[in-house]
Design a protein around this motif. Sequence first.
Motif, mmCIF file in Angstrom:
data_model
loop_
_atom_site.group_PDB
_atom_site.id
_atom_site.type_symbol
_atom_site.label_atom_id
_atom_site.label_comp_id
_atom_site.label_asym_id
_atom_site.label_seq_id
_atom_site.Cartn_x
_atom_site.Cartn_y
_atom_site.Cartn_z
ATOM 1 N N ARG A 1 0.822 -1.202 -0.073
ATOM 2 C CA ARG A 1 -0.073 -0.192 -0.006
ATOM 3 C C ARG A 1 0.293 1.124 -0.350
ATOM 4 O O ARG A 1 1.890 1.630 0.756
ATOM 5 N N LEU B 1 -3.874 3.349 -1.285
ATOM 6 C CA LEU B 1 -4.319 2.062 -1.571
ATOM 7 C C LEU B 1 -3.243 1.598 -2.141
ATOM 8 O O LEU B 1 -1.809 1.588 -2.653
ATOM 9 N N ASP C 1 -4.100 -1.398 -6.684
ATOM 10 C CA ASP C 1 -5.336 -0.996 -7.358
ATOM 11 C C ASP C 1 -4.706 0.345 -7.789
ATOM 12 O O ASP C 1 -5.906 1.013 -8.401
#
Lengths: 343, 294
Positions: free
Chosen positions: B68, B92, B96
């Motif tokens: 992330r 994110l 993603d």
Amino acid sequence: MDLVRHLECFVAVAEESHFGRAAARLGMAQPPLSQRIQRLERELGVRLFERTSRQVTITAAGRLLLAEARELLARSESFLAAARRVRDGEKGLLRAALPPDLPGETVAALLDGFRRRHADLELELHELSTTEQLTRLAAHELDIGVVHHPCDVTGLELGPVLRRELGVLLPADAPQARLDAVPLRSLSGYDLILFPRESAPALYDDLLTACARGGYTPASVRHGQGTSFVRGLVLSARAVALAPRDTARRDPPDAPRSARPDAAESGRPGPGRHPGSADVVWRPVAGDPPAWRHSAAWPEGRGDAAVQAFADAAAHALRTTAGAVPDVPARPLHLRPASEFWL
Amino acid sequence: MTDALTRIRAAFADAGVTGRLHALDIDTGAQLDEGADQPVCTASVHKLCLLVALHREAAAGRLDLTERVDCPPDARTKGPTGLAVMLDSARLSLRDLAYLMIAVSDNAAADLLLGRVGLDTVNAATDRLGLTRTRAVHTFGEMLATLKEDAGPGGAGALTDPHVIARLRALDPARTNRSTPREMTRLLAAVWRDEAGTAEHCAAMRRLLALQVWPHRLASGFPFDDVHVAGKTGTLPTVRNEVGVVEYPDGGRYAVAVFTRTANPAAALPAADAVIGTAARLAVDGLRARQATG
């Protein structure tokens, strides 16, 4: 030191931010390119680039010199273009083109203006559509033209863009002829007469979009260009045409008068009133009128003195004889999400 | 085949565009070429190259796609979609971010990934696949910066001025991110043939390309519920591109790359968007007809 060649290297490295890519673009190997940049820096006594192991970035001093370097390169291109004209035995010949829809007075004023500056030059003048001009400019069969925008300007340099607002030609007995300015949406019952699309496709599409924007989507489009033909369609085919104001003046003075002069029309010396034929009238379009946008155009790097003189004469003639005005700033632009770019 | 090319040229002319196209039957190698080796500005199509590079880095163990990353709201690259328009900070995973980059062409997500991967790695990934004319020379933010600088004080409104259009560096393949139609179908074929990475990574890339939301270009040419379309668009003033793969239920798979320039600088030109689909269908039909007649 060959200054022009060294400046080409400077501009290429500045634009690519990478020695390898700049070298590829210039069609040379990387070591001699690096040497040239170093030599230029030595000669000028100015550090142009910061180099790290991974990339090369232009210095503040380099940035200050970049615009002037580009200008110098453009001037040298222009100089070479002039030399080419002399060498190729074309001294004294400029091949130019105009679109078929310029008023006669404009063509005459342009020729006069050009001859005043280049009496020694022979001018080979053609009447060509925008599409034909672009093809010939790209093939270097034409030195300069006057084109309609929008058109594909890749590889071209342009003179100032000038705008001629369009009004509507309609039968004198049409109810809209009684208005000082005709809203486009009031024309919805009429077909539209336009030039054949292939002569300037982007302009053709743009005019239809401008009509739609004004609330006028013609049921069908009829193609015509000659003044008499267009007039015939306006008179008998329930169709209207878009035209600049000067078109109204262009009709022959001895054109037959309407058998049934419109009461509202007679006696009113309104704008665009046909001097000779009261059966077709020109009226301005209300609000935000559609327009033709013209400019001189010539191949990039070939703007020598003769080309420049023709471009200046064209702009001057359009301004003084065809009512052309500098292009106005565009309407607001609402970029939609699918545009992908953003400023 | 000549007939297909004639009709493709006519379709481009009708829509007011100059078009370059390459279509490739992924399984037979049959192809159709309309200016397929011309250099073209990729614009956001280059996000496909970045996607391939990202997965290559992951496959090599140099990054973890589930990692992330913080996406602070300030200093995001501008754009009209995705994180580029979102107001608050987000966190994110890399994959993603890749979804946003492909599905809605999110410039902010793309530059976050590019910051992580690097331009050189993107170019190394396309080099490895033999795409010698495909080059990324700047980030998406840098490309938009040239656009802004060249547009001058008039801002976006100046982008309809022919003088401004003529001087935009972002429209000169020599000075911006670039490729050729043929190299882009080659890249797509590598993704569809599991040659641009492991089978697992290629499947992940195909999934994202099929999640692209835009219906107006390539997909508009295939209004058939049983035909699968996946792709990536690219757009700049006068530039409209899409590269993608069209799959028919009989197993036919076709990579198509269409790059266009309009003469009209207007931003809203639906016919210019739609002709990308029309030309692609004419090309695919040409390839399928050739296969049918042997």
